[in-house]
Write a protein that holds these residues in place. Structure first.
Motif, PDB file in Angstrom:
ATOM      1  N   LYS A 246      14.915  13.073   6.815  1.00  0.00           N
ATOM      2  CA  LYS A 246      15.984  12.076   6.924  1.00  0.00           C
ATOM      3  C   LYS A 246      16.577  11.783   5.545  1.00  0.00           C
ATOM      4  O   LYS A 246      16.048  12.202   4.514  1.00  0.00           O
ATOM      5  CB  LYS A 246      15.445  10.795   7.569  1.00  0.00           C
ATOM      6  N   ASN A 247      17.682  11.034   5.540  1.00  0.00           N
ATOM      7  CA  ASN A 247      18.353  10.670   4.293  1.00  0.00           C
ATOM      8  C   ASN A 247      18.412   9.144   4.178  1.00  0.00           C
ATOM      9  O   ASN A 247      19.462   8.567   3.956  1.00  0.00           O
ATOM     10  CB  ASN A 247      19.762  11.280   4.257  1.00  0.00           C
ATOM     11  N   LEU A 248      17.239   8.515   4.364  1.00  0.00           N
ATOM     12  CA  LEU A 248      17.167   7.058   4.303  1.00  0.00           C
ATOM     13  C   LEU A 248      17.048   6.627   2.847  1.00  0.00           C
ATOM     14  O   LEU A 248      16.248   7.167   2.089  1.00  0.00           O
ATOM     15  CB  LEU A 248      15.975   6.553   5.124  1.00  0.00           C
ATOM     16  N   LYS A 249      17.856   5.662   2.467  1.00  0.00           N
ATOM     17  CA  LYS A 249      17.925   5.226   1.077  1.00  0.00           C
ATOM     18  C   LYS A 249      17.107   3.950   0.857  1.00  0.00           C
ATOM     19  O   LYS A 249      17.029   3.090   1.741  1.00  0.00           O
ATOM     20  CB  LYS A 249      19.381   4.968   0.668  1.00  0.00           C
ATOM     21  N   ILE A 250      16.544   3.838  -0.335  1.00  0.00           N
ATOM     22  CA  ILE A 250      15.805   2.640  -0.734  1.00  0.00           C
ATOM     23  C   ILE A 250      16.560   1.929  -1.847  1.00  0.00           C
ATOM     24  O   ILE A 250      16.984   2.552  -2.821  1.00  0.00           O
ATOM     25  CB  ILE A 250      14.389   3.002  -1.222  1.00  0.00           C
ATOM     26  N   VAL A 251      16.733   0.611  -1.680  1.00  0.00           N
ATOM     27  CA  VAL A 251      17.276  -0.232  -2.744  1.00  0.00           C
ATOM     28  C   VAL A 251      16.084  -0.971  -3.364  1.00  0.00           C
ATOM     29  O   VAL A 251      15.517  -1.878  -2.748  1.00  0.00           O
ATOM     30  CB  VAL A 251      18.308  -1.233  -2.200  1.00  0.00           C
ATOM     31  N   TRP A 252      15.684  -0.556  -4.557  1.00  0.00           N
ATOM     32  CA  TRP A 252      14.511  -1.148  -5.209  1.00  0.00           C
ATOM     33  C   TRP A 252      14.826  -2.510  -5.818  1.00  0.00           C
ATOM     34  O   TRP A 252      13.916  -3.297  -6.105  1.00  0.00           O
ATOM     35  CB  TRP A 252      13.990  -0.213  -6.298  1.00  0.00           C
ATOM     36  N   ASN A 253      16.096  -2.804  -6.005  1.00  0.00           N
ATOM     37  CA  ASN A 253      16.507  -4.052  -6.642  1.00  0.00           C
ATOM     38  C   ASN A 253      15.966  -5.267  -5.884  1.00  0.00           C
ATOM     39  O   ASN A 253      16.197  -5.418  -4.690  1.00  0.00           O
ATOM     40  CB  ASN A 253      18.042  -4.114  -6.705  1.00  0.00           C
ATOM     41  N   ASN A 254      15.241  -6.134  -6.597  1.00  0.00           N
ATOM     42  CA  ASN A 254      14.703  -7.374  -6.020  1.00  0.00           C
ATOM     43  C   ASN A 254      13.824  -7.148  -4.798  1.00  0.00           C
ATOM     44  O   ASN A 254      13.847  -7.928  -3.838  1.00  0.00           O
ATOM     45  CB  ASN A 254      15.834  -8.354  -5.683  1.00  0.00           C
ATOM     46  N   ALA A 255      13.039  -6.075  -4.833  1.00  0.00           N
ATOM     47  CA  ALA A 255      12.029  -5.860  -3.798  1.00  0.00           C
ATOM     48  C   ALA A 255      10.889  -6.865  -3.983  1.00  0.00           C
ATOM     49  O   ALA A 255      10.766  -7.500  -5.036  1.00  0.00           O
ATOM     50  CB  ALA A 255      11.490  -4.435  -3.883  1.00  0.00           C
ATOM     51  N   LEU A 256      10.076  -7.011  -2.961  1.00  0.00           N
ATOM     52  CA  LEU A 256       8.836  -7.778  -3.065  1.00  0.00           C
ATOM     53  C   LEU A 256       7.682  -6.780  -3.082  1.00  0.00           C
ATOM     54  O   LEU A 256       7.685  -5.820  -2.317  1.00  0.00           O
ATOM     55  CB  LEU A 256       8.664  -8.714  -1.868  1.00  0.00           C
ATOM     56  N   TYR A 257       6.715  -6.986  -3.964  1.00  0.00           N
ATOM     57  CA  TYR A 257       5.570  -6.077  -3.947  1.00  0.00           C
ATOM     58  C   TYR A 257       4.264  -6.849  -3.841  1.00  0.00           C
ATOM     59  O   TYR A 257       4.174  -8.018  -4.204  1.00  0.00           O
ATOM     60  CB  TYR A 257       5.575  -5.145  -5.159  1.00  0.00           C
ATOM     61  N   THR A 258       3.251  -6.170  -3.307  1.00  0.00           N
ATOM     62  CA  THR A 258       1.964  -6.812  -3.063  1.00  0.00           C
ATOM     63  C   THR A 258       0.889  -5.739  -2.932  1.00  0.00           C
ATOM     64  O   THR A 258       1.175  -4.542  -3.022  1.00  0.00           O
ATOM     65  CB  THR A 258       2.028  -7.693  -1.799  1.00  0.00           C
ATOM     66  N   ILE A 259      -0.330  -6.175  -2.704  1.00  0.00           N
ATOM     67  CA  ILE A 259      -1.468  -5.263  -2.538  1.00  0.00           C
ATOM     68  C   ILE A 259      -2.149  -5.560  -1.214  1.00  0.00           C
ATOM     69  O   ILE A 259      -2.388  -6.721  -0.876  1.00  0.00           O
ATOM     70  CB  ILE A 259      -2.467  -5.423  -3.706  1.00  0.00           C
TER      71      ILE A 259
END
Length: 350
Positions: A246-259
């Motif tokens: 697929k050609n799904l895009k990710i916008v990393w800007n202002n993502a939330l991250y966790t563990i």
């Protein structure tokens, strides 16, 4: 103090129930519970099958969609069949407080210093670092969104929006869409006015929202065209692109991250096997194989150097990707998850 004392009281009851279960449980296979879909497919190849082959241990898999109430019910019911579960941050802290999990014996996992600081807890061992990201289909949208404000802009980008059903992440992204800087999100959300502001922003988008509960859903919603864009787990988008071309895009800007963290359910008769499993999946040489199959970050410090260099830019831990990301505020959600779940559920049903 009141909330903690209440939890501790409940914890004693659950711990006693767990001990009863352990004493009466019939012998059964080690049961490992994770999040299903492409992620669990990757875990099966990298962790589950090799562990069974090496240890000669039979392993049964189950999946779940999260929720501290599910874990409480497992032990309160007196017939828990789960041994190892992968949990989110607030489930880890609340469950540990309430006596739902065994304490982690770090001497069996290579010691705390071998892991990222946020992957170390008295009741569990960090499994992956991952992002909640904005995603869209690059084949359907050429000039794509760049921010959460764009995600809310249904005039420029018509179509439905996918969000995970629950207050966690939805409220943070609503505030960012409303102009709150990532550094101030939890400061604002820590006030009644801030919570009202987040729900008011969600009100604007409500007619356009498709709620999802399983991590496998966002790529499917994008590919089918049911939504124009969605919040998603970064690894599920990466897996869809790799596996399904697929050609799904990710916008990393202002993502939330966790563990996410591996825990062992209190009173399991399979504690020794559970510890052996967590030790196996926490070894750097084993963790290093996961990102090539699904692009999540690893928690054992020594694993990073072993990861295929071509994969590193796709990981949440890549410098460019983490630069504007916000770490999910675990203390905030531990303190507020129950009341905000109630508020959110009432709001959704209106």
């Amino acid at each position: 103090m009141g909330r903690t004392a209440h939890r501790m009281g409940r914890g004693w009851i659950l711990a006693a129930a767990a001990t009863l279960v352990a004493g009466t449980a019939a012998a059964r296979d080690l049961t490992v519970v994770s999040w299903g879909g492409a992620y669990q497919d990757a875990q099966r190849e990298v962790y589950f099958k090799p562990f069974m082959e090496q240890s000669k241990t039979k392993l049964a898999e189950e999946t779940w969609d999260g929720g501290i109430g599910v874990l409480r019910a497992k032990l309160q019911g007196g017939a828990n069949t789960w041994d190892v579960v992968q949990v989110e941050s607030e489930e880890l802290v609340i469950g540990c407080e309430e006596g739902l999990f065994e304490k982690a014996d770090w001497s069996k996992y290579g010691g705390q210093d071998a892991f990222l600081k946020d992957a170390v807890h008295e009741c569990g061992v960090g499994a992956i670092v991952y992002d909640f990201v904005l995603s869209y289909d690059g084949d359907r949208i050429k000039d794509g969104p760049k921010s959460w404000a764009d995600f809310w802009n249904v005039q420029k980008w018509p179509g439905k929006r996918g969000l995970r059903k629950g207050p966690k992440t939805s409220l943070e992204f609503a505030l960012m869409a409303d102009g709150v800087t990532p550094a101030d999100v939890y400061k604002v959300l820590g006030t009644d006015a801030g919570i009202e502001r987040a729900f008011k922003k969600l009100d604007q988008l409500k007619p356009h929202i498709v709620w999802w509960e399983k991590g496998s859903q966002p790529p499917q919603l994008l590919v089918s065209g049911e939504v124009a864009m969605t919040m998603a787990y970064n690894g599920r988008i990466g897996a869809a692109n790799k596996t399904d071309k697929k050609n799904l895009k990710i916008v990393w800007n202002n993502a939330l991250y966790t563990i996410d963290t591996w825990v062992i359910m209190k009173g399991t008769p399979n504690k020794a096997q559970a510890e052996s499993f967590i030790a196996f999946v926490s070894k750097p040489e084993n963790q290093a194989k996961l990102p090539a199959m699904i692009p999540y970050g690893v928690t054992n410090k020594a694993a990073t150097a072993m990861i295929d260099k071509a994969v590193l830019p796709e990981l949440p831990t890549a410098p460019d990707n983490i630069a504007t990301a916000l770490y999910v505020d675990e203390p905030f959600w531990v303190e507020n998850i129950d009341r905000l779940n109630q508020r959110f559920n009432a709001w959704v049903s209106r």
